[in-house]
Design a protein around this motif. Structure first.
Motif, mmCIF file in Angstrom:
data_model
loop_
_atom_site.group_PDB
_atom_site.id
_atom_site.type_symbol
_atom_site.label_atom_id
_atom_site.label_comp_id
_atom_site.label_asym_id
_atom_site.label_seq_id
_atom_site.Cartn_x
_atom_site.Cartn_y
_atom_site.Cartn_z
ATOM 1 N N GLY A 142 67.829 1.963 -8.352
ATOM 2 C CA GLY A 142 67.245 2.532 -9.546
ATOM 3 C C GLY A 142 67.466 1.705 -10.794
ATOM 4 N N LEU A 143 68.459 0.824 -10.782
ATOM 5 C CA LEU A 143 68.746 -0.027 -11.933
ATOM 6 C C LEU A 143 68.045 -1.378 -11.881
ATOM 7 N N PHE A 144 67.516 -1.743 -10.706
ATOM 8 C CA PHE A 144 67.116 -3.134 -10.505
ATOM 9 C C PHE A 144 66.018 -3.585 -11.465
ATOM 10 N N ALA A 193 56.252 10.000 -16.889
ATOM 11 C CA ALA A 193 57.416 10.880 -17.041
ATOM 12 C C ALA A 193 57.026 12.341 -16.900
ATOM 13 N N ALA A 194 57.953 13.117 -16.408
ATOM 14 C CA ALA A 194 57.777 14.573 -16.313
ATOM 15 C C ALA A 194 58.583 15.246 -17.421
ATOM 16 N N ASP A 195 58.131 16.401 -17.848
ATOM 17 C CA ASP A 195 58.892 17.188 -18.815
ATOM 18 C C ASP A 195 60.084 17.831 -18.112
ATOM 19 N N ALA A 196 61.247 17.735 -18.738
ATOM 20 C CA ALA A 196 62.463 18.316 -18.159
ATOM 21 C C ALA A 196 63.369 18.759 -19.293
ATOM 22 N N PRO A 197 64.330 19.628 -19.014
ATOM 23 C CA PRO A 197 65.267 20.041 -20.058
ATOM 24 C C PRO A 197 65.943 18.826 -20.695
ATOM 25 N N GLY A 198 65.921 18.769 -21.993
ATOM 26 C CA GLY A 198 66.570 17.674 -22.712
ATOM 27 C C GLY A 198 65.678 16.505 -23.024
ATOM 28 N N GLY A 199 64.553 16.388 -22.319
ATOM 29 C CA GLY A 199 63.678 15.259 -22.583
ATOM 30 C C GLY A 199 63.002 14.769 -21.322
ATOM 31 N N PRO A 200 62.296 13.650 -21.409
ATOM 32 C CA PRO A 200 61.508 13.166 -20.268
ATOM 33 C C PRO A 200 62.385 12.769 -19.083
ATOM 34 N N LEU A 201 61.817 12.983 -17.884
ATOM 35 C CA LEU A 201 62.443 12.563 -16.634
ATOM 36 C C LEU A 201 61.564 11.471 -16.043
ATOM 37 N N PHE A 202 62.162 10.328 -15.698
ATOM 38 C CA PHE A 202 61.396 9.149 -15.314
ATOM 39 C C PHE A 202 61.411 8.918 -13.810
ATOM 40 N N SER A 203 60.342 8.332 -13.336
ATOM 41 C CA SER A 203 60.185 8.050 -11.912
ATOM 42 C C SER A 203 60.867 6.742 -11.545
ATOM 43 N N TRP A 238 57.558 3.081 -11.444
ATOM 44 C CA TRP A 238 56.991 3.329 -12.760
ATOM 45 C C TRP A 238 55.485 3.557 -12.751
ATOM 46 N N THR A 239 54.820 3.226 -11.679
ATOM 47 C CA THR A 239 53.385 3.505 -11.572
ATOM 48 C C THR A 239 53.115 4.900 -11.021
ATOM 49 N N GLU A 240 54.167 5.642 -10.685
ATOM 50 C CA GLU A 240 54.002 6.969 -10.091
ATOM 51 C C GLU A 240 54.548 8.049 -11.018
ATOM 52 N N ARG A 241 54.049 9.266 -10.831
ATOM 53 C CA ARG A 241 54.475 10.402 -11.635
ATOM 54 C C ARG A 241 55.853 10.878 -11.173
ATOM 55 N N ALA A 242 56.715 11.150 -12.126
ATOM 56 C CA ALA A 242 58.011 11.734 -11.790
ATOM 57 C C ALA A 242 57.821 13.175 -11.357
ATOM 58 N N PRO A 243 58.679 13.687 -10.474
ATOM 59 C CA PRO A 243 58.533 15.066 -10.009
ATOM 60 C C PRO A 243 58.950 16.064 -11.076
ATOM 61 N N ALA A 244 58.294 17.199 -11.110
ATOM 62 C CA ALA A 244 58.692 18.257 -12.041
ATOM 63 C C ALA A 244 60.065 18.808 -11.679
ATOM 64 N N ASN A 245 60.366 18.861 -10.381
ATOM 65 C CA ASN A 245 61.667 19.317 -9.891
ATOM 66 C C ASN A 245 62.307 18.170 -9.114
ATOM 67 N N ALA A 247 65.084 17.788 -7.518
ATOM 68 C CA ALA A 247 66.015 18.051 -6.417
ATOM 69 C C ALA A 247 65.579 17.290 -5.172
ATOM 70 N N ASP A 248 66.525 16.589 -4.537
ATOM 71 C CA ASP A 248 66.262 15.807 -3.319
ATOM 72 C C ASP A 248 65.259 14.689 -3.556
ATOM 73 N N HIS A 249 65.144 14.223 -4.786
ATOM 74 C CA HIS A 249 64.249 13.120 -5.120
ATOM 75 C C HIS A 249 65.075 12.047 -5.838
ATOM 76 N N PRO A 250 64.779 10.757 -5.624
ATOM 77 C CA PRO A 250 65.556 9.712 -6.297
ATOM 78 C C PRO A 250 65.576 9.819 -7.815
ATOM 79 N N ALA A 251 64.590 10.509 -8.408
ATOM 80 C CA ALA A 251 64.545 10.640 -9.866
ATOM 81 C C ALA A 251 65.758 11.382 -10.418
ATOM 82 N N ARG A 252 66.488 12.099 -9.582
ATOM 83 C CA ARG A 252 67.672 12.812 -10.074
ATOM 84 C C ARG A 252 68.848 11.865 -10.308
ATOM 85 N N ASP A 253 68.771 10.642 -9.822
ATOM 86 C CA ASP A 253 69.898 9.713 -9.927
ATOM 87 C C ASP A 253 70.038 9.169 -11.345
ATOM 88 N N LEU A 254 71.260 9.144 -11.843
ATOM 89 C CA LEU A 254 71.537 8.537 -13.137
ATOM 90 C C LEU A 254 71.012 7.109 -13.194
#
Length: 330
Positions: free
Chosen positions: A243-245, A284-294, A297-304, A306-313
């Motif tokens: 996710g950092l690369f 980016a998807a709308d999430a508590p606190g601000g945008p959640l990123f995929s 970057w060419t794909e939409r981040a999930p609204a939820n 959970a169990d998706h790489p987008a949850r990783d710091l």
């Protein structure tokens, strides 16, 4: 615009991820996932180098828009890394330590910087024609360790060692056909690991720029544009460490856009960063606190997430890295 996006990414990560360590007042680190699992609430899940990049983003934000509160948070965050690392600045991975050293050098934190430089100097051996090891007790030398170490040695004035590390990467890991940087070398059997990661391109590019190796830097930008992007947007490499690369690559592409002579490669580096930032923001998807990123970057981040790489710091910090890089080009 890009500075606004960077500020929004910062706010989202501060809101969702930054918490005390073990509930101790005067401490602060990033939870490694959101929504957090029970072990992540306790910072039991420990990713030293993710925290180093989060610290680097806080420093970027302070340069972009200085605030006394953030300056204080940076000091607390750095101390908290040592606390969570059980009283030590060092760990088993030389690339991890190099990243912390780079952040420490930027804020003039001499205690961690001194420890990291000592560790990196001890990691060099003549085996495999030079270079430093990836981790202690291993027999693998790679771009992820040698690249940031070269950058750090150059920034503290140890140019002979920086050039040794750059030369090892240039002669050992650069694909003569594409100009891309391979992952590393298994020293005992002289086996090249020819995996292509955006991480490796970024740290090699950064070393080129610190040492004014302009031809090698320009070649790397061309290789990235030709092989590591689609429609001008850098490829993602999943969650976890991956996710950092791309964010790391974006940081050094932005530096290339500012440091390379005016022309095609500087323009290409700039375009890659800005197109990636626009795609990441638009997905980016709308999430508590601000945008959640995929993570892609060419794909939409999930609204939820959970169990998706987008949850990783790491994924969220990678996006923040991207936006801070883009803000330097605005």
């Amino acid at each position: 615009m890009y500075a606004d996006w960077a500020a929004a990414a910062e706010q989202a990560i501060v809101t969702r991820h930054l918490r005390r360590v073990w509930g101790i007042p005067g401490t602060l680190l990033g939870r490694s996932g959101w929504p957090p699992t029970p072990d992540q609430r306790l910072h039991w899940h420990w990713n030293y180098w993710w925290q180093a990049h989060l610290l680097d983003c806080l420093i970027d934000a302070q340069l972009r828009a200085p605030e006394p509160a953030r300056a204080g948070a940076i000091e607390v965050f750095l101390r908290s890394i040592r606390l969570r690392n059980f009283g030590r600045w060092s760990n088993a991975y030389y690339d991890d330590m190099a990243w912390l050293g780079l952040a420490a050098q930027r804020v003039g934190a001499n205690a961690p910087l001194t420890v990291v430089l000592s560790e990196l100097r001890s990691a060099w051996t003549p085996e495999g024609s030079g270079g430093i090891w990836w981790r202690k007790g291993d027999r693998f030398k790679n771009a992820p360790s040698n690249g940031p170490a070269a950058i750090l040695h150059a920034r503290v004035g140890e140019h002979d060692r920086a050039r040794e590390l750059f030369a090892w990467m240039e002669t050992t890991l650069v694909d003569p056909g594409t100009g891309l940087v391979w992952d590393g070398l298994r020293v005992d059997d002289n086996e090249l690991v020819k995996m292509i990661y955006t991480y490796c391109q970024g740290v090699f590019l950064g070393a080129c720029l610190e040492l004014s190796e302009i031809d090698s830097a320009a070649r790397t930008v061309r290789a990235v544009a030709g092989h590591c992007a689609r429609d001008g947007v850098l490829h993602g490499q999943g969650g976890g460490d991956g996710g950092l690369f791309a964010g790391i690559l974006a940081r050094y592409l932005a530096l290339a856009a500012r440091k390379l002579p005016s022309g095609q490669e500087a323009d290409t580096a700039r375009a890659l960063v800005l197109a990636s930032a626009e795609a990441c923001w638009n997905g980016a998807a709308d999430a508590p606190g601000g945008p959640l990123f995929s993570p892609e970057w060419t794909e939409r981040a999930p609204a939820n997430p959970a169990d998706h790489p987008a949850r990783d710091l790491s994924v969220q910090v990678g996006a923040w890295l991207l936006f801070e890089a883009a803000a330097t080009l605005a």
